[in-house]
Motif scaffolding. Sequence first.
Motif, PDB file in Angstrom:
ATOM      1  N   UNK A  49       0.856  -1.183   0.000  1.00  0.00           N
ATOM      2  CA  UNK A  49       0.000   0.000   0.000  1.00  0.00           C
ATOM      3  C   UNK A  49       0.889   1.229   0.000  1.00  0.00           C
ATOM      4  N   UNK A  50       0.297   2.407  -0.051  1.00  0.00           N
ATOM      5  CA  UNK A  50       1.085   3.635  -0.070  1.00  0.00           C
ATOM      6  C   UNK A  50       1.930   3.684   1.203  1.00  0.00           C
ATOM      7  N   UNK A  51       3.224   3.943   1.022  1.00  0.00           N
ATOM      8  CA  UNK A  51       4.145   3.978   2.155  1.00  0.00           C
ATOM      9  C   UNK A  51       4.913   2.689   2.369  1.00  0.00           C
ATOM     10  N   UNK A  52       4.529   1.604   1.695  1.00  0.00           N
ATOM     11  CA  UNK A  52       5.244   0.331   1.849  1.00  0.00           C
ATOM     12  C   UNK A  52       6.665   0.469   1.303  1.00  0.00           C
ATOM     13  N   UNK A  53       7.687   0.108   2.112  1.00  0.00           N
ATOM     14  CA  UNK A  53       9.054   0.124   1.591  1.00  0.00           C
ATOM     15  C   UNK A  53       9.249  -1.037   0.611  1.00  0.00           C
ATOM     16  N   UNK A  54       9.855  -0.760  -0.532  1.00  0.00           N
ATOM     17  CA  UNK A  54      10.037  -1.793  -1.549  1.00  0.00           C
ATOM     18  C   UNK A  54      11.259  -1.468  -2.399  1.00  0.00           C
ATOM     19  N   UNK A  55      12.024  -2.498  -2.758  1.00  0.00           N
ATOM     20  CA  UNK A  55      13.194  -2.311  -3.612  1.00  0.00           C
ATOM     21  C   UNK A  55      14.468  -2.083  -2.814  1.00  0.00           C
ATOM     22  N   UNK A  56      15.588  -2.334  -3.480  1.00  0.00           N
ATOM     23  CA  UNK A  56      16.897  -2.249  -2.818  1.00  0.00           C
ATOM     24  C   UNK A  56      17.363  -0.826  -2.558  1.00  0.00           C
TER      25      UNK A  56
END
Length: 91
Positions: A45-52
């Motif tokens: 959802x909005x705000x989810x941390x994702x990616x290196x």
Amino acid sequence: REQEEPRTYLETLDLSQLTVTAIAISKGNRWALVQDSKGEGHVIKIGTPVGRKRGKVMEIREKEVVVREYDKDYRGNQVINDIPLKLPETD
């Protein structure tokens, strides 16, 4: 110590390893389902941390998720990239 440890499994993945499989938008709620390269699904959802690169979900639209990544250029200056992860087209 310069490099922080990834905090979540999604932060260990490159954005190229994620495929948006579903987007749901209801009154006041927006979320998306992404699939990793192993075929496992993850709700974001909005705000989810994702990616290196310390990316965060900034926006969830009808057909895409926008992830903002914070990177550094060769001089060490911060560079901000907004990367759209598009829902695959269906016929």
